[in-house]
Design a protein around this motif. Structure first.
Motif, PDB file in Angstrom:
ATOM      1  N   SER A  50       0.911  -1.260  -0.099  1.00 50.76           N
ATOM      2  CA  SER A  50       0.259  -0.083   0.013  1.00 50.76           C
ATOM      3  C   SER A  50       0.641   1.354   0.268  1.00 50.76           C
ATOM      4  O   SER A  50       0.157   2.110  -0.126  1.00 50.76           O
ATOM      5  CB  SER A  50      -0.794   0.007   1.364  1.00 50.76           C
ATOM      6  OG  SER A  50      -0.414  -0.202   2.619  1.00 50.76           O
ATOM      7  N   GLU A  51       2.209   1.393   0.428  1.00 50.48           N
ATOM      8  CA  GLU A  51       3.455   2.257   0.216  1.00 50.48           C
ATOM      9  C   GLU A  51       3.882   2.365  -0.895  1.00 50.48           C
ATOM     10  O   GLU A  51       4.357   3.672  -0.721  1.00 50.48           O
ATOM     11  CB  GLU A  51       3.953   2.160   1.810  1.00 50.48           C
ATOM     12  CG  GLU A  51       2.886   2.348   2.875  1.00 50.48           C
ATOM     13  CD  GLU A  51       2.611   3.857   2.726  1.00 50.48           C
ATOM     14  OE1 GLU A  51       3.105   4.946   2.642  1.00 50.48           O
ATOM     15  OE2 GLU A  51       0.830   4.006   3.362  1.00 50.48           O
ATOM     16  N   VAL A  52       3.760   1.755  -1.516  1.00 51.49           N
ATOM     17  CA  VAL A  52       4.184   2.050  -3.148  1.00 51.49           C
ATOM     18  C   VAL A  52       4.682   3.378  -3.596  1.00 51.49           C
ATOM     19  O   VAL A  52       5.661   3.531  -4.246  1.00 51.49           O
ATOM     20  CB  VAL A  52       4.138   0.510  -4.141  1.00 51.49           C
ATOM     21  CG1 VAL A  52       5.104   0.601  -5.451  1.00 51.49           C
ATOM     22  CG2 VAL A  52       4.736  -0.509  -3.250  1.00 51.49           C
ATOM     23  N   VAL A  53       3.016   3.275  -3.735  1.00 51.77           N
ATOM     24  CA  VAL A  53       2.641   4.650  -4.973  1.00 51.77           C
ATOM     25  C   VAL A  53       3.065   5.353  -4.056  1.00 51.77           C
ATOM     26  O   VAL A  53       3.804   6.692  -5.119  1.00 51.77           O
ATOM     27  CB  VAL A  53       1.487   4.469  -5.476  1.00 51.77           C
ATOM     28  CG1 VAL A  53       0.821   5.745  -5.547  1.00 51.77           C
ATOM     29  CG2 VAL A  53       0.579   2.988  -6.054  1.00 51.77           C
ATOM     30  N   GLY A  54       2.900   5.809  -2.792  1.00 53.69           N
ATOM     31  CA  GLY A  54       3.388   6.833  -2.153  1.00 53.69           C
ATOM     32  C   GLY A  54       4.687   7.170  -2.059  1.00 53.69           C
ATOM     33  O   GLY A  54       5.274   8.767  -2.420  1.00 53.69           O
ATOM     34  N   THR A  55       5.591   5.741  -1.668  1.00 55.76           N
ATOM     35  CA  THR A  55       6.530   6.097  -2.114  1.00 55.76           C
ATOM     36  C   THR A  55       6.961   6.833  -3.309  1.00 55.76           C
ATOM     37  O   THR A  55       7.975   7.467  -3.335  1.00 55.76           O
ATOM     38  CB  THR A  55       7.276   4.565  -1.594  1.00 55.76           C
ATOM     39  OG1 THR A  55       7.148   4.257  -0.143  1.00 55.76           O
ATOM     40  CG2 THR A  55       9.563   4.722  -1.368  1.00 55.76           C
ATOM     41  N   GLN A  56       6.635   6.467  -4.415  1.00 57.76           N
ATOM     42  CA  GLN A  56       7.303   6.587  -5.505  1.00 57.76           C
ATOM     43  C   GLN A  56       7.612   8.005  -6.067  1.00 57.76           C
ATOM     44  O   GLN A  56       7.692   8.346  -6.749  1.00 57.76           O
ATOM     45  CB  GLN A  56       6.624   5.513  -6.813  1.00 57.76           C
ATOM     46  CG  GLN A  56       6.901   6.156  -8.430  1.00 57.76           C
ATOM     47  CD  GLN A  56       6.510   4.920  -9.215  1.00 57.76           C
ATOM     48  OE1 GLN A  56       6.257   3.508  -8.603  1.00 57.76           O
ATOM     49  NE2 GLN A  56       6.563   4.946 -10.497  1.00 57.76           N
ATOM     50  N   ARG A  57       5.494   8.535  -5.857  1.00 59.63           N
ATOM     51  CA  ARG A  57       5.422   9.518  -5.868  1.00 59.63           C
ATOM     52  C   ARG A  57       6.179  10.190  -4.865  1.00 59.63           C
ATOM     53  O   ARG A  57       6.776  11.763  -5.638  1.00 59.63           O
ATOM     54  CB  ARG A  57       3.757  10.376  -5.517  1.00 59.63           C
ATOM     55  CG  ARG A  57       2.991   9.309  -6.864  1.00 59.63           C
ATOM     56  CD  ARG A  57       1.757  10.005  -5.797  1.00 59.63           C
ATOM     57  NE  ARG A  57       1.057   8.466  -6.997  1.00 59.63           N
ATOM     58  CZ  ARG A  57      -0.494   8.919  -7.177  1.00 59.63           C
ATOM     59  NH1 ARG A  57      -1.067   9.200  -5.476  1.00 59.63           N
ATOM     60  NH2 ARG A  57      -0.978   8.400  -7.607  1.00 59.63           N
ATOM     61  N   ALA A  58       6.973  10.099  -3.778  1.00 68.40           N
ATOM     62  CA  ALA A  58       7.095  10.932  -2.870  1.00 68.40           C
ATOM     63  C   ALA A  58       9.067  10.745  -3.786  1.00 68.40           C
ATOM     64  O   ALA A  58       9.612  12.190  -3.826  1.00 68.40           O
ATOM     65  CB  ALA A  58       7.507  10.857  -1.567  1.00 68.40           C
ATOM     66  N   ILE A  59       9.894  10.058  -4.301  1.00 69.99           N
ATOM     67  CA  ILE A  59      11.096   9.975  -4.581  1.00 69.99           C
ATOM     68  C   ILE A  59      10.897  10.951  -5.605  1.00 69.99           C
ATOM     69  O   ILE A  59      11.818  11.721  -5.775  1.00 69.99           O
ATOM     70  CB  ILE A  59      11.021   8.693  -5.288  1.00 69.99           C
ATOM     71  CG1 ILE A  59      11.543   8.059  -3.691  1.00 69.99           C
ATOM     72  CG2 ILE A  59      12.973   8.394  -6.175  1.00 69.99           C
ATOM     73  CD1 ILE A  59      11.664   6.441  -3.945  1.00 69.99           C
ATOM     74  N   GLU A  60      10.185  10.417  -6.561  1.00 65.93           N
ATOM     75  CA  GLU A  60       9.290  11.861  -7.886  1.00 65.93           C
ATOM     76  C   GLU A  60       9.954  12.801  -8.077  1.00 65.93           C
ATOM     77  O   GLU A  60      10.277  14.109  -8.207  1.00 65.93           O
ATOM     78  CB  GLU A  60       8.776  10.956  -8.872  1.00 65.93           C
ATOM     79  CG  GLU A  60       9.342   9.519  -9.185  1.00 65.93           C
ATOM     80  CD  GLU A  60       7.067   9.465  -9.655  1.00 65.93           C
ATOM     81  OE1 GLU A  60       8.131   8.126 -10.629  1.00 65.93           O
ATOM     82  OE2 GLU A  60       6.154   9.741  -9.614  1.00 65.93           O
ATOM     83  N   GLY A  61       9.168  13.229  -6.718  1.00 61.58           N
ATOM     84  CA  GLY A  61       8.685  14.981  -6.398  1.00 61.58           C
ATOM     85  C   GLY A  61       9.756  15.226  -6.212  1.00 61.58           C
ATOM     86  O   GLY A  61      10.750  16.335  -5.836  1.00 61.58           O
ATOM     87  N   VAL A  62      10.844  14.446  -4.929  1.00 57.52           N
ATOM     88  CA  VAL A  62      12.531  15.196  -4.913  1.00 57.52           C
ATOM     89  C   VAL A  62      13.592  14.918  -5.111  1.00 57.52           C
ATOM     90  O   VAL A  62      14.326  16.257  -5.997  1.00 57.52           O
ATOM     91  CB  VAL A  62      12.167  14.198  -2.705  1.00 57.52           C
ATOM     92  CG1 VAL A  62      13.296  13.275  -3.806  1.00 57.52           C
ATOM     93  CG2 VAL A  62      13.366  15.819  -2.391  1.00 57.52           C
ATOM     94  N   MET A  63      12.889  14.905  -6.380  1.00 55.50           N
ATOM     95  CA  MET A  63      14.336  14.559  -7.375  1.00 55.50           C
ATOM     96  C   MET A  63      14.014  15.262  -8.148  1.00 55.50           C
ATOM     97  O   MET A  63      15.281  15.777  -9.176  1.00 55.50           O
ATOM     98  CB  MET A  63      14.364  12.704  -7.788  1.00 55.50           C
ATOM     99  CG  MET A  63      14.990  11.623  -7.458  1.00 55.50           C
ATOM    100  SD  MET A  63      14.936   9.970  -9.009  1.00 55.50           S
ATOM    101  CE  MET A  63      15.861  10.748  -9.156  1.00 55.50           C
TER     102      MET A  63
END
Length: 276
Positions: free
Chosen positions: A204-217
């Motif tokens: 359940s945390e995969v999508v949120g984690t991916q978006r956070a990584i993309e956002g900070v990059m």
């Protein structure tokens, strides 16, 4: 080693434990085998994470002591054995191992093997996320994604992000189970049954984690030309531990870059009078 002890006591015992395990090649292999048996024991419960960490730390210490490639190959072989009992994912586990092991041995990622891993994990019925939750692999991916001087081809960068998010955004719970075979996905939970235990993965945390990584990059890219780094700008993304670690790595490298520029500028300014 007593997991209930305070960190300082555990640290002292940890050093003695490593010295004992690395006394010879034989003691190293024996220690790895025993930790794998403990890790595979359904009764391990929450201690399984502790045993996994010991396996990885033992590998790192072995490399530092000079065992090198033999240590990496041996430890990852045990890592796969610990996770891959009698599952239907033997073939996929072999693909993961074939792609991951060369990167662990060389100490660097490459687009070819990253693409192989991405293909396996982005397809239908992916194998256990634990296969790529190896601390050394995660460290390599973090170092590549959050290095201002590192350029990952655009066509491959999303694969690095996906694998990092999948590994860090997935948690698993092991429980004893008499059943064998694979149990289908339920909502955000994937169920795998090994010979003597069931592994439930929460994605359940995969999508949120991916978006956070993309956002900070994206943010680090926009700050690439800035002379000052505004740490507050990263705050919305720091809910995820992997993002926090990435930001720390990026800020550290960025500060070194800026310091290097200042040193060059100071050197040039110092030489100008003599040139004139």
């Amino acid at each position: 080693l007593d997991m209930e002890n305070d960190a300082l006591s555990c640290s002292r015992e940890f050093g003695a434990f490593m010295d004992l395990c690395l006394a010879t090649h034989y003691s190293y292999v024996y220690a790895q085998a025993m930790l794998v048996l403990l890790l595979r024991d359904p009764a391990a419960g929450t201690r399984s994470g502790f045993y996994r960490r010991l396996l990885e730390e033992l590998e790192i210490s072995a490399v530092r002591k000079g065992l090198g490639k033999v240590a990496l190959r041996t430890s990852y072989m045990y890592h796969i054995m610990a996770l891959n009992s009698n599952t239907k994912h033997h073939a996929k586990a072999a693909q993961v191992q074939a792609a991951l092991q060369p990167m662990l041995v060389t100490g660097s990622t490459n687009p070819v093997d990253i693409t192989k891993l991405h293909k396996v994990y982005s397809g239908d019925d992916p194998p256990l996320a634990e296969y790529i939750q190896h601390s050394e692999f995660l460290e390599l991916v973090l170092n590549d994604l959050f290095n201002p001087s590192k350029s990952i081809p655009v066509q491959h960068k999303f694969k690095y992000v996906y694998l990092l998010a999948h590994a860090c955004g997935t948690s698993s719970v092991r429980s004893a189970s008499p059943e064998a075979g694979h149990m289908g996905p339920t909502d955000a939970h994937l169920h795998f049954s090994l010979s003597d235990e069931c592994v439930t993965e929460d994605t359940s945390e995969v999508v949120g984690t991916q978006r956070a990584i993309e956002g900070v990059m994206e943010l680090t890219q926009s700050l690439q030309e800035e002379q000052e780094v505004c740490v507050k700008a990263f705050k919305p993304y720091l809910r995820y531990a992997v993002v926090s670690m990435g930001v720390i790595k990026w800020v550290d490298r960025r500060m070194h870059q800026l310091q290097g520029l200042l040193d060059i500028t100071s050197t040039m300014e110092g030489t100008m009078p003599s040139l004139l």
